[in-house]
Design an enzyme around this catalytic site. Structure first.
Site, PDB file in Angstrom:
ATOM      1  N   ASP A 102      14.686 -89.644   3.761  1.00 49.90           N
ATOM      2  CA  ASP A 102      13.727 -89.292   2.706  1.00 49.90           C
ATOM      3  C   ASP A 102      13.487 -90.479   1.780  1.00 49.90           C
ATOM      4  OD1 ASP A 102      13.879 -86.696   3.636  1.00 49.90           O
ATOM      5  OD2 ASP A 102      15.427 -86.143   2.183  1.00 49.90           O
TER       6      ASP A 102
HETATM    7  N1  URA Z   1      18.983 -85.061   5.171  1.00 54.18           N
HETATM    8  C1  URA Z   1      18.215 -85.084   4.079  1.00 54.18           C
HETATM    9  O1  URA Z   1      18.100 -84.084   3.374  1.00 54.18           O
HETATM   10  N2  URA Z   1      17.588 -86.220   3.752  1.00 54.18           N
HETATM   11  C2  URA Z   1      17.685 -87.341   4.478  1.00 54.18           C
HETATM   12  O2  URA Z   1      17.071 -88.353   4.139  1.00 54.18           O
HETATM   13  C3  URA Z   1      18.486 -87.309   5.629  1.00 54.18           C
HETATM   14  C4  URA Z   1      19.132 -86.145   5.952  1.00 54.18           C
END
Ligand code: URA
Length: 244
Positions: A102
């Site tokens: 993310d």
């Molecule tokens: N899980 C998440 O919530 N965000 C990420 O970036 C990777 C795994």
């Protein structure tokens, strides 16, 4: 020597499957001669044409990036935000991230131009483990940990069992640092898992991807994977007992 369909796929002309179809359909020439056998092997000296157009050969490359927060796991962004390929200004190969982290998540992200390798690692059945460290709101109780470990019902189905370890808890700040290991790669999975047990994630970092760590890297640093690491990753992802 590499298989013809792999060379075509690496050049970005078509997926490997599509490349196989094109070979069988007689649309591919090697050194001016139509080749219809899928097993054909070519070297970097051979001239490969797809539908009369010579392909641009691109050597496969593999990188590990310590992605900072505030960066998109993409190769470009229509809003002009920073993307992970901005950390590779001198690399002309068309690399892209293996899965995604993310915008607000930091940590270990692989990038490559090898589509087959990326697909192998991302396929959920291949169970590549990823280790995250999350700072979550509240003091997490045994019951919530048990739920995370067993599997959580999210709107896109149950999560596979996770490994969970509380690293520290801060009563004053009302927060807990938790290490969680999963092998799926669903969208915002770790955040949604902690949301589901009432402990929203405040900060999230991916610390390991299979056996790879961020050791020796600072945020924003990248390094090339060694040929041995690439081989190990391939072997690991190919060797799962439940593979169908
Ligand atoms: N899980 C998440 O919530 N965000 C990420 O970036 C990777 C795994």
């Amino acid at each position: 020597m590499e298989r013809l369909q792999k060379v075509i796929a690496h050049s970005g002309v078509a997926s490997r499957r599509k490349a196989e179809e094109m070979i069988l359909a007689g649309k591919v020439k090697v050194n001016g001669v139509v080749v219809k056998e899928l097993g054909t092997k070519v070297t970097s000296k051979d001239r490969v044409e797809v539908e009369e157009v010579q392909i641009q050969r691109e050597e496969p490359v593999y990188f590990l990036l310590y992605k900072p927060r505030g960066v998109i796991s993409a190769v470009d962004d229509d809003k002009g935000r920073k993307v992970v390929t901005d950390f590779f200004p001198h690399i002309h190969a068309r690399i892209y991230p293996v899965g995604r982290l993310d915008y607000d998540t930091s940590g270990l992200l692989l990038l490559t131009n090898d589509g087959e390798f990326a697909n192998l690692l991302m396929h959920p059945k291949n169970e590549v483990e990823k280790v995250y460290v999350a700072k979550v709101k509240g003091l997490i109780m045994r019951e919530s940990i048990r739920k995370l470990e067993k599997g959580i019902k999210l709107e896109d189905g149950m999560t596979a069992p996770a490994k969970v370890k509380v690293l520290s808890a801060d009563k004053k700040k009302d927060s807990t640092i938790v290490q969680i290991t999963i092998h799926e790669g669903r969208n915002r999975q770790v955040r949604r898992m902690f949301d589901a047990v009432g402990h929203p994630v405040v900060k999230l970092k991916r610390e390991m991807y299979a056996f790879l760590t961020l050791q020796g890297l600072r945020t924003g640093d990248a390094r090339e994977l060694s040929p041995h690491e690439v081989k190990q990753l391939r072997a690991l992802a190919s060797a799962k007992p439940n593979k169908k």
